[in-house]
Structures are given as C-alpha cells and as structure tokens.
Design a protein around this motif. Structure first.
Motif, mmCIF file in Angstrom:
data_model
loop_
_atom_site.group_PDB
_atom_site.id
_atom_site.type_symbol
_atom_site.label_atom_id
_atom_site.label_comp_id
_atom_site.label_asym_id
_atom_site.label_seq_id
_atom_site.Cartn_x
_atom_site.Cartn_y
_atom_site.Cartn_z
ATOM 1 N N LEU A 1 0.848 -1.189 0.000
ATOM 2 C CA LEU A 1 0.000 0.000 0.000
ATOM 3 C C LEU A 1 0.882 1.238 0.000
ATOM 4 O O LEU A 1 1.678 1.446 0.908
ATOM 5 C CB LEU A 1 -0.906 0.009 1.226
ATOM 6 C CG LEU A 1 -1.813 1.240 1.373
ATOM 7 C CD1 LEU A 1 -2.809 1.326 0.230
ATOM 8 C CD2 LEU A 1 -2.537 1.211 2.705
ATOM 9 N N SER A 2 0.726 2.073 -1.008
ATOM 10 C CA SER A 2 1.517 3.298 -1.101
ATOM 11 C C SER A 2 0.930 4.387 -0.216
ATOM 12 O O SER A 2 -0.287 4.586 -0.176
ATOM 13 C CB SER A 2 1.557 3.786 -2.546
ATOM 14 O OG SER A 2 2.177 5.056 -2.621
ATOM 15 N N GLY A 3 1.822 5.119 0.451
ATOM 16 C CA GLY A 3 1.398 6.257 1.259
ATOM 17 C C GLY A 3 1.493 7.578 0.518
ATOM 18 O O GLY A 3 1.461 8.641 1.147
ATOM 19 N N THR A 4 1.566 7.529 -0.801
ATOM 20 C CA THR A 4 1.745 8.747 -1.595
ATOM 21 C C THR A 4 0.690 9.801 -1.307
ATOM 22 O O THR A 4 0.995 10.996 -1.199
ATOM 23 C CB THR A 4 1.704 8.415 -3.102
ATOM 24 O OG1 THR A 4 2.608 7.352 -3.378
ATOM 25 C CG2 THR A 4 2.108 9.628 -3.924
ATOM 26 N N VAL A 5 -0.575 9.372 -1.183
ATOM 27 C CA VAL A 5 -1.662 10.351 -1.055
ATOM 28 C C VAL A 5 -1.937 10.762 0.385
ATOM 29 O O VAL A 5 -2.673 11.721 0.621
ATOM 30 C CB VAL A 5 -2.966 9.799 -1.687
ATOM 31 C CG1 VAL A 5 -2.759 9.488 -3.154
ATOM 32 C CG2 VAL A 5 -3.468 8.559 -0.939
ATOM 33 N N PHE A 6 -1.353 10.072 1.354
ATOM 34 C CA PHE A 6 -1.638 10.368 2.757
ATOM 35 C C PHE A 6 -1.088 11.753 3.125
ATOM 36 O O PHE A 6 0.094 12.031 2.955
ATOM 37 C CB PHE A 6 -1.012 9.321 3.677
ATOM 38 C CG PHE A 6 -1.501 7.910 3.448
ATOM 39 C CD1 PHE A 6 -2.671 7.658 2.749
ATOM 40 C CD2 PHE A 6 -0.774 6.828 3.934
ATOM 41 C CE1 PHE A 6 -3.122 6.360 2.548
ATOM 42 C CE2 PHE A 6 -1.212 5.532 3.740
ATOM 43 C CZ PHE A 6 -2.387 5.294 3.042
ATOM 44 N N ASP B 1 -5.868 -8.433 4.943
ATOM 45 C CA ASP B 1 -4.624 -9.189 5.129
ATOM 46 C C ASP B 1 -3.373 -8.458 4.672
ATOM 47 O O ASP B 1 -2.291 -9.057 4.592
ATOM 48 C CB ASP B 1 -4.683 -10.558 4.424
ATOM 49 C CG ASP B 1 -5.796 -11.437 4.957
ATOM 50 O OD1 ASP B 1 -6.091 -11.334 6.164
ATOM 51 O OD2 ASP B 1 -6.386 -12.207 4.168
ATOM 52 N N GLY B 2 -3.462 -7.173 4.377
ATOM 53 C CA GLY B 2 -2.287 -6.421 3.975
ATOM 54 C C GLY B 2 -1.267 -6.301 5.094
ATOM 55 O O GLY B 2 -1.632 -6.150 6.269
ATOM 56 N N THR B 3 0.007 -6.360 4.729
ATOM 57 C CA THR B 3 1.084 -6.291 5.723
ATOM 58 C C THR B 3 2.203 -5.319 5.342
ATOM 59 O O THR B 3 3.057 -5.013 6.171
ATOM 60 C CB THR B 3 1.740 -7.672 5.918
ATOM 61 O OG1 THR B 3 2.328 -8.104 4.674
ATOM 62 C CG2 THR B 3 0.718 -8.706 6.391
ATOM 63 N N PHE B 4 2.212 -4.833 4.103
ATOM 64 C CA PHE B 4 3.368 -4.118 3.559
ATOM 65 C C PHE B 4 2.946 -2.694 3.189
ATOM 66 O O PHE B 4 2.131 -2.479 2.290
ATOM 67 C CB PHE B 4 3.857 -4.878 2.322
ATOM 68 C CG PHE B 4 5.182 -4.423 1.763
ATOM 69 C CD1 PHE B 4 6.036 -3.592 2.460
ATOM 70 C CD2 PHE B 4 5.578 -4.872 0.512
ATOM 71 C CE1 PHE B 4 7.252 -3.196 1.922
ATOM 72 C CE2 PHE B 4 6.793 -4.487 -0.042
ATOM 73 C CZ PHE B 4 7.626 -3.650 0.663
ATOM 74 N N ILE B 5 3.509 -1.697 3.890
ATOM 75 C CA ILE B 5 3.184 -0.290 3.645
ATOM 76 C C ILE B 5 4.431 0.434 3.177
ATOM 77 O O ILE B 5 5.499 0.322 3.778
ATOM 78 C CB ILE B 5 2.629 0.379 4.922
ATOM 79 C CG1 ILE B 5 1.337 -0.329 5.358
ATOM 80 C CG2 ILE B 5 2.355 1.859 4.673
ATOM 81 C CD1 ILE B 5 0.809 0.144 6.698
ATOM 82 N N ASP B 6 4.290 1.177 2.081
ATOM 83 C CA ASP B 6 5.413 1.864 1.453
ATOM 84 C C ASP B 6 5.183 3.368 1.464
ATOM 85 O O ASP B 6 4.146 3.847 1.011
ATOM 86 C CB ASP B 6 5.561 1.374 0.006
ATOM 87 C CG ASP B 6 6.656 2.113 -0.738
ATOM 88 O OD1 ASP B 6 7.818 1.692 -0.624
ATOM 89 O OD2 ASP B 6 6.359 3.106 -1.442
ATOM 90 N N THR B 7 6.150 4.129 1.982
ATOM 91 C CA THR B 7 6.037 5.583 2.003
ATOM 92 C C THR B 7 7.403 6.185 1.687
ATOM 93 O O THR B 7 8.301 5.517 1.186
ATOM 94 C CB THR B 7 5.481 6.063 3.365
ATOM 95 O OG1 THR B 7 5.245 7.467 3.315
ATOM 96 C CG2 THR B 7 6.395 5.714 4.510
ATOM 97 N N ALA B 8 7.560 7.490 1.941
ATOM 98 C CA ALA B 8 8.830 8.171 1.702
ATOM 99 C C ALA B 8 8.886 9.422 2.559
ATOM 100 O O ALA B 8 7.848 10.003 2.898
ATOM 101 C CB ALA B 8 8.977 8.547 0.225
#
Length: 331
Positions: free
Chosen positions: A43-48, A68-75
């Motif tokens: 799940l991308s955190g681009t819009v957060f 069941d998601g486990t993987f969060i991607d941000t920057a």
C-alpha cells in the motif's frame, strides 16, 4: 467495462469484492534474499496527507489490514513528511507495528537531500521519529545520487543496519549498471547489499524495467516492487475517452496512455476480468504478479472500498492463454 462502482487508483467492481471473499489465501512473498515475507501488494502512502485527509487515511489503512495487507510503502518526501506521521500515528493507535513491514525512502526530502552519509543518517532518524518506530524494515534510496560515491552511501546505510535502525535496503532510481556497481562496491567494502528494487513497471510501461534491469535484478537476486502499478488509474479501465480524462483529477497523468495501444490493452483486460469474475484493476495487477521476481506491486488508492479490487489480485490466477494475450497486446 461500464462499471459504476469505485475503482482502485480509480477502479473496482462488485465482482472484485465477491471474488476476494471466496478466493484462496494469498501466499506471502519473500523480498529477495531477506527474511521479510509480505502480502503480495504494497500500500503506497503517496496520497496520505496530500489528497487523503486524516479520516480517509485511517479508513484506507484499516481496510488494508482487514484484507490481510502487511506491507506499507512511504517516503520522507511524501506530503512533506506528513505521510510518515499519519502512518506512525495510526500504528501507535492500533498497536500493530509488529504485524507490518514498513518501507520508506530517503534522498528527496528538502530537509535532508541527497545520499551523503550525513543526509542518509539524518533522514533515517527523522523518518523513524515521524513513523514512531525504532527501526525501518526496508529502506529505499529514492534517487541515484551520482554526486556521492557509492562507498559513502553504502557505509552509511550499513552503519544504520548494524545499529538496528534499518533491517534491509534497496534501490529505486538506478540503472542496471549502477546496481551492479553498488553490488561490487558493497562486496569490496564488506557491507550489506541491496535486496530490493522499486521501479516504474506496468502493462503500459514495460520497456524501462524489462530487459537490462530485469536481467540485473535476477543476477543480484533483488525483489522487485513495481510502482505506478496501475498507471495513474489508466489500468483500472476508467479512462476510455477524452471526456473521461477531463472528469478525473488524475486524468492529465493518464492521458499519455489514451491511445490505440493503451485501449487495446484495456480491451484485453476487459476480457480477462470477465473471464475471472474480477475487475480490470485486478487483472492488471495479477499480470504484474506473474512476472519474474515481482514481489508486491505498490498501489495507491483514494478510498478504502477501492482496495477490494487491489487485494484480490494475489488471489487471482491467470491462465497461460490470458497471460500470453496480455503480453502480446502490450508489446
């Protein structure tokens, strides 16, 4: 498909939700040679903190873990750091940090630009504070900073790994030659090497990754996380005319794909979605998940209900004929 239901990155269908409920459990995938195993969608955190406000962000994150998601991607550069803050506050409230794999990227933040040793150390410390964590599972170098020697960057990252602040790291904007250069340098220095690569890759944008980069990823045993996995929403099927582009916020980004080739690809995805009882978005992500070394496409959504189509992809098996057809129309 003329489906009025909400779509991931712009698309989903009622069929996607029912397919998700009845499909088999998705098997976690390992990121390269690391011991990180994740649900095969990030799940991308681009819009957060940018287009998604606090309540919307919380609802999206809640739905992601429900599915069941486990993987969060941000920057550290997303929304000026607000993406990391919102994810960190949510994890603290839910007390679920130990069940998640958190990836972030450094190099683009105006506060700590570039990949010099001081910038990398300061950026990681700032990200940990915003995320409210004592370590980052997967750190990506968000840029290829040619002004800094790989030795300096690699030694700084290795220092963070030995200190327990970072578990693994990878590249994001590197050519195949630069990835090989980094591996040689890490071997000579005796430090940790990259385990992952994040790259622009989807059905309408194949050339940048396939070929040299894919070959190097295989040689170096890198886990691949395709970003822009749904091509700014184009691969949800929501953009089929110029009028569609004008109605949507991300229409300008998707406009580059609205041509004869793009519409052929969407038409093929329509057929696959009908045959599998899912959605165009699900079919597009399922194709990506069939590609060698792909671990988890990185996908952003603007509403929690859009996740049903996204999270159905790892549970959707495409036939050899379907994969061949998608390969053919997207060449």
């Amino acid at each position: 498909m003329n489906d009025p239901a909400p779509r991931a990155d712009g698309g989903a269908s009622p069929a996607a939700g029912s397919a998700l409920a009845t499909a088999p459990v998705a098997v976690p995938r390992r990121i390269g040679p690391s011991d990180l195993r994740v649900f095969p969608v990030a799940l991308s955190g681009t819009v957060f903190g940018w287009t998604a406000d606090g309540p919307t962000t919380t609802a999206i994150l809640d739905r992601f873990v429900e599915l069941d998601g486990t993987f969060i991607d941000t920057a550290d550069s997303y929304a000026g750091g607000r993406s990391e803050i919102m994810i960190g506050n949510w994890m603290r409230e839910k007390r679920n940090r130990d069940r998640l794999t958190i990836a972030t990227k450094v190099g683009k933040s105006p506060d700590h630009p570039g990949l010099s040793a001081p910038a990398v150390r300061a950026a990681v410390e700032a990200s940990m504070r915003r995320l409210r964590v004592d370590h980052i599972d997967l750190l990506f170098l968000h840029i290829d900073d040619a002004s800094v020697s790989f030795d300096e960057t690699l030694l700084a990252v290795d220092e963070l790994i030995r200190a327990g602040h970072v578990r693994y790291f990878g590249g994001s904007d590197h050519t195949g030659d630069r990835l090989l250069e980094a591996r040689i340098a890490s071997g000579q220095l005796g430090v940790a090497h990259m385990v992952a690569l994040q790259k622009h890759y989807n059905l309408v944008h194949r050339d940048e990754y396939e070929g040299d980069l894919a070959r190097v990823a295989g040689q170096l045993d890198l886990g691949v996380m395709p970003r822009f996995a749904l091509a700014a929403g184009f691969l949800t099927g929501k953009y089929r005319s110029r009028a569609d582009l004008e109605r949507e916020r991300r229409g300008a980004e998707a406009s580059r794909y609205l041509n004869r080739r793009g519409l052929r690809i969407v038409g093929a995805l329509d057929r696959v979605a009908d045959e599998t009882g899912t959605s165009v978005a699900t079919a597009a992500l399922a194709w990506l998940l069939s590609r060698p070394r792909v671990v988890a496409p990185v996908v952003s959504v603007s509403a929690p209900e859009q996740l049903d189509a996204v999270m159905a992809a790892p549970r959707t098996s495409l036939t050899r004929h379907q994969l061949t057809e998608l390969d053919r129309v997207s060449e």
